[in-house]
Design an enzyme around this catalytic site. Structure first.
Site, PDB file in Angstrom:
ATOM      1  CE  LYS A   1       5.184   1.001   0.475  1.00 49.21           C
ATOM      2  NZ  LYS A   1       4.485   0.008  -0.360  1.00 49.21           N
TER       3      LYS A   1
ATOM      4  N   GLY B   1      -2.840   7.316  -2.527  1.00 49.99           N
ATOM      5  CA  GLY B   1      -3.445   6.072  -2.068  1.00 49.99           C
ATOM      6  C   GLY B   1      -4.762   6.335  -1.365  1.00 49.99           C
ATOM      7  CB  SER B   2      -6.705   4.287   1.002  1.00 50.73           C
ATOM      8  OG  SER B   2      -5.776   4.112   2.043  1.00 50.73           O
ATOM      9  CB  THR B   3      -9.383   8.816   2.229  1.00 52.46           C
ATOM     10  OG1 THR B   3      -9.607   9.249   0.874  1.00 52.46           O
ATOM     11  CG2 THR B   3      -9.680   9.983   3.154  1.00 52.46           C
TER      12      THR B   3
ATOM     13  N   GLY C   1      -3.876   8.117   4.061  1.00 51.58           N
ATOM     14  CA  GLY C   1      -3.543   9.550   3.970  1.00 51.58           C
ATOM     15  C   GLY C   1      -3.699  10.244   5.317  1.00 51.58           C
TER      16      GLY C   1
ATOM     17  CD  GLU D   1      -4.257  11.587  -6.570  1.00 53.50           C
ATOM     18  OE1 GLU D   1      -5.396  11.232  -6.167  1.00 53.50           O
ATOM     19  OE2 GLU D   1      -3.616  10.995  -7.425  1.00 53.50           O
TER      20      GLU D   1
ATOM     21  CB  CYS E   1      -7.915   8.524  -7.389  1.00 51.92           C
ATOM     22  SG  CYS E   1      -6.671   9.122  -8.531  1.00 51.92           S
TER      23      CYS E   1
ATOM     24  CD  GLU F   1     -11.596   5.898  -3.857  1.00 54.07           C
ATOM     25  OE1 GLU F   1     -10.955   5.699  -2.803  1.00 54.07           O
ATOM     26  OE2 GLU F   1     -11.146   6.553  -4.811  1.00 54.07           O
TER      27      GLU F   1
HETATM   28  P1  NAI Z   1      -3.346   1.932   0.539  1.00 59.01           P
HETATM   29  O1  NAI Z   1      -3.554   3.384   0.776  1.00 59.01           O
HETATM   30  O2  NAI Z   1      -3.229   1.018   1.703  1.00 59.01           O
HETATM   31  O3  NAI Z   1      -2.026   1.722  -0.354  1.00 59.01           O
HETATM   32  C1  NAI Z   1      -1.343   2.735  -1.050  1.00 59.01           C
HETATM   33  C2  NAI Z   1       0.134   2.708  -0.714  1.00 59.01           C
HETATM   34  O4  NAI Z   1       0.325   3.050   0.668  1.00 59.01           O
HETATM   35  C3  NAI Z   1       0.799   1.348  -0.884  1.00 59.01           C
HETATM   36  O5  NAI Z   1       2.105   1.547  -1.380  1.00 59.01           O
HETATM   37  C4  NAI Z   1       0.865   0.819   0.546  1.00 59.01           C
HETATM   38  O6  NAI Z   1       1.874  -0.115   0.752  1.00 59.01           O
HETATM   39  C5  NAI Z   1       1.118   2.090   1.330  1.00 59.01           C
HETATM   40  N1  NAI Z   1       0.717   2.060   2.744  1.00 59.01           N
HETATM   41  C6  NAI Z   1      -0.244   1.306   3.348  1.00 59.01           C
HETATM   42  N2  NAI Z   1      -0.321   1.592   4.652  1.00 59.01           N
HETATM   43  C7  NAI Z   1       0.595   2.560   4.902  1.00 59.01           C
HETATM   44  C8  NAI Z   1       0.980   3.298   6.061  1.00 59.01           C
HETATM   45  N3  NAI Z   1       0.402   3.099   7.244  1.00 59.01           N
HETATM   46  N4  NAI Z   1       1.952   4.231   5.953  1.00 59.01           N
HETATM   47  C9  NAI Z   1       2.545   4.468   4.767  1.00 59.01           C
HETATM   48  N5  NAI Z   1       2.227   3.801   3.636  1.00 59.01           N
HETATM   49  C10 NAI Z   1       1.264   2.865   3.693  1.00 59.01           C
HETATM   50  O7  NAI Z   1      -4.503   1.443  -0.404  1.00 59.01           O
HETATM   51  P2  NAI Z   1      -5.127  -0.041  -0.553  1.00 59.01           P
HETATM   52  O8  NAI Z   1      -5.373  -0.659   0.776  1.00 59.01           O
HETATM   53  O9  NAI Z   1      -4.279  -0.774  -1.496  1.00 59.01           O
HETATM   54  O10 NAI Z   1      -6.542   0.309  -1.221  1.00 59.01           O
HETATM   55  C11 NAI Z   1      -7.655   0.611  -0.400  1.00 59.01           C
HETATM   56  C12 NAI Z   1      -8.544   1.624  -1.061  1.00 59.01           C
HETATM   57  O11 NAI Z   1      -7.828   2.837  -1.250  1.00 59.01           O
HETATM   58  C13 NAI Z   1      -9.026   1.257  -2.447  1.00 59.01           C
HETATM   59  O12 NAI Z   1     -10.141   0.441  -2.403  1.00 59.01           O
HETATM   60  C14 NAI Z   1      -9.312   2.619  -3.019  1.00 59.01           C
HETATM   61  O13 NAI Z   1     -10.600   3.023  -2.607  1.00 59.01           O
HETATM   62  C15 NAI Z   1      -8.288   3.517  -2.393  1.00 59.01           C
HETATM   63  N6  NAI Z   1      -7.137   3.777  -3.268  1.00 59.01           N
HETATM   64  C16 NAI Z   1      -7.003   5.003  -3.847  1.00 59.01           C
HETATM   65  C17 NAI Z   1      -5.971   5.269  -4.714  1.00 59.01           C
HETATM   66  C18 NAI Z   1      -5.815   6.572  -5.387  1.00 59.01           C
HETATM   67  O14 NAI Z   1      -5.230   6.622  -6.460  1.00 59.01           O
HETATM   68  N7  NAI Z   1      -6.240   7.654  -4.809  1.00 59.01           N
HETATM   69  C19 NAI Z   1      -4.987   4.229  -5.058  1.00 59.01           C
HETATM   70  C20 NAI Z   1      -5.162   2.983  -4.339  1.00 59.01           C
HETATM   71  C21 NAI Z   1      -6.209   2.788  -3.507  1.00 59.01           C
END
Ligand code: NAI
Ligand code: MG
Length: 492
Positions: A197, A249-251, A254, A271, A305, A402
């Site tokens: 996804k 994605g976000s901590t 995670g 990650e 990240c 972050e």
């Molecule tokens: P997010 O962690 O919500 O999104 C990442 C992915 O997870 C997306 O595909 C989203 O649809 C999915 N997702 C969201 N909630 C989920 C759940 N409960 N169960 C399974 N999958 C889920 O990140 P978001 O809200 O877009 O960004 C927030 C913060 O996260 C950013 O400001 C940044 O600090 C951090 N971030 C870190 C990343 C990295 O590469 N480590 C990448 C993106 C965001």
């Protein structure tokens, strides 16, 4: 230019030198008005009957609409992946599997320009980056892992590596195609099937990849690509017939995922976020280090990240580094992601822009000194000037949390021990950078830094052969290299 009296041309030095726009053509990108879910080798209408828009964050215009998969759609995708695993992919000789992975790699290369344009349109990153980094490194991941497919017994000598089954993979919006490649390529090489996804703001290159996978004649169901937001991601995580979850994605999310899979047999790699230290010693080549700082934090609008978001400068060179850094900031071009001159493109979404603005306010409230470049910003779209904060404390929120934007905090240090202590004083541990003339200092630091990747005299370099991943709240498990294979295998 003004014409001088003697009829020769005279340069008018009052005119500010600028770049003429050099936009990449949008017409290369073939984007459908609407995308369905890629399940079992076909694009299928969602059982949810729902769709949502994906926009261009540089113009706020709608690019397309994509299906919003619900739990029933996820179930359909997982069933397709399970059948493909049991009947075809799990049984196929490894060298045959490798041929498909090579084919996908070559097809990404052939369509590289189209991928780069779509990536920049959908996510806002400068075309120079999507063209020179995202797309070629994505293709390289497929090439690299294709090479491993029939050599797993050499990778794990005297063991018996076996695939896990169906992998659920959830990726973010900062490197959409590249993260899809990081996840899909090792899963296929090790004989697993996939339900992936992409993030809700950047689904288009993953769907373009689905088209390529279809053209590659990869057996139906081996890779399924479904779109949706957090609820769709959660349905993947909670599906009982998935053997492995890989998440970037976000901590916060995670942690939710870790709780959800606790007590199940699912294998998991996470990650997550970062707050990397970029450390400049007084014996560093300062001009190069300044380029490294710029590349470390302003690259991809700081949506990285492993971004070098905390700068540590040895006291004796602080003034010089700050002066050069500010001069360099003034030359950065913020604007149209499709323009080849652009250094900093659009912030990925309105929501992320609001998060960054919130942190700029917090920084000022905390008493930090904010410096922003004076470059003009486009009238529409989500843009933020490159920003640096001096006069920050180790305990400042802008130093600890972050921000995920083009925002740098600057601190000073005197000794190696002091900077190691300060750099490690963070909940994260994904990456770090060190700039110095002395190899001994590099080795001293790299052994003491709690970070998965440490770059020396460079920053943000990615290569499929080298493992990537974090310590502490930055997650666990490694992607890339040999390590990346074991995340998709049972090795007995
Ligand atoms: P997010 O962690 O919500 O999104 C990442 C992915 O997870 C997306 O595909 C989203 O649809 C999915 N997702 C969201 N909630 C989920 C759940 N409960 N169960 C399974 N999958 C889920 O990140 P978001 O809200 O877009 O960004 C927030 C913060 O996260 C950013 O400001 C940044 O600090 C951090 N971030 C870190 C990343 C990295 O590469 N480590 C990448 C993106 C965001
Ligand atoms: Mg978008």
């Amino acid at each position: 230019m003004a014409k001088a009296k003697n009829n020769t041309l005279k340069l008018n030095f009052d005119t500010k030198w600028g770049y003429s726009p050099a936009p990449e053509s949008k017409s290369i990108a073939k984007i459908e008005a609407k995308y369905d879910l890629f399940i079992n080798g076909k694009f299928e209408k969602p059982l949810s009957k729902k769709y949502f828009d994906t926009i261009n964050p540089a113009t706020e215009e709608k690019l397309s609409e994509v299906a919003d998969a619900n739990a029933a759609d996820v179930d359909k995708a997982v069933k397709a992946a399970r059948i493909a695993y049991n009947n075809v992919w799990g049984k196929m000789p490894a060298k045959e599997r490798a041929k498909y992975i090579y084919r996908i790699a070559r097809m990404i290369q052939e369509r590289a320009r189209e991928f780069a344009v779509i990536e920049s349109l959908d996510g806002g990153k400068p075309i120079r980056e999507s063209r020179d980094i995202d797309v070629p490194v994505a293709a390289n991941h497929f090439f690299y892992y294709a090479g491993w497919a029939d050599k797993l017994q050499y990778a794990f000598p005297n063991r018996n590596p076996k695939p896990l089954g169906v992998a659920g993979q959830i990726i973010p919006w900062n490197f959409p195609l590249l993260m899809a490649a990081w996840k899909i390529a090792p899963a296929l090489a090790t004989g697993n099937t996939v339900v992936l996804k992409p993030a809700e703001t950047t689904p288009l290159t993953a769907l373009k990849l689905a088209e390529i996978i279809q053209e590659s004649e990869l057996p139906a169901g081996v890779v399924n690509i479904i779109t949706g937001a957090g609820a769709t991601g959660a349905a993947i995580v909670n599906h009982s017939d998935i053997n492995k979850i890989a998440f970037t994605g976000s901590t916060d999310v995670g942690k939710i995922i870790q709780r959800a899979v606790a007590g199940t047999n699912k294998k998991i790699t996470l990650e997550l976020g970062g707050k990397a230290a970029n450390i400049i010693f007084d014996d560093a080549p300062i001009d190069q280090a300044v380029e490294g700082i710029i590349n470390g934090i302003y690259f991809n609008q700081g949506h990285v990240c492993c971004a070098g978001s905390r700068l540590f400068v040895q006291e004796s060179v602080f003034d010089e580094v700050i002066r050069k850094l500010k001069d360099r900031l003034e030359t950065l071009i913020v604007g149209d992601p499709l323009d080849k001159n652009t250094d900093i493109g659009a912030i990925n979404s309105k929501q992320q822009m609001e998060t960054i603005h919130k942190y700029l306010k917090i920084g000022e409230k905390e008493g930090a000194e904010m410096y922003q470049s004076n470059c003009p910003l486009p009238k529409k779209g989500y843009f933020i000037r490159p920003t640096l904060f001096t006069n920050v404390a180790q305990s400042s929120r802008i130093v600890q949390e972050e921000i995920f934007g083009p925002v740098l905090t600057v601190q000073t240090f005197r000794t190696d021990d002091e900077v190691i202590e300060k750099a490690n004083n963070t909940p994260f541990g994904l990456s770090a950078g060190v700039w110095t003339d002395k190899g001994s200092k590099i080795f001293n630091l790299t052994t003491k830094m709690r970070a998965g990747v440490v770059w020396a005299n460079t920053y943000n370099k990615f290569d499929p052969t080298s493992p990537f991943g974090g310590y502490k709240e930055s997650g666990f498990g490694r992607e890339g290299g040999l390590h990346g294979l074991s995340a998709y295998l049972n090795v007995h």
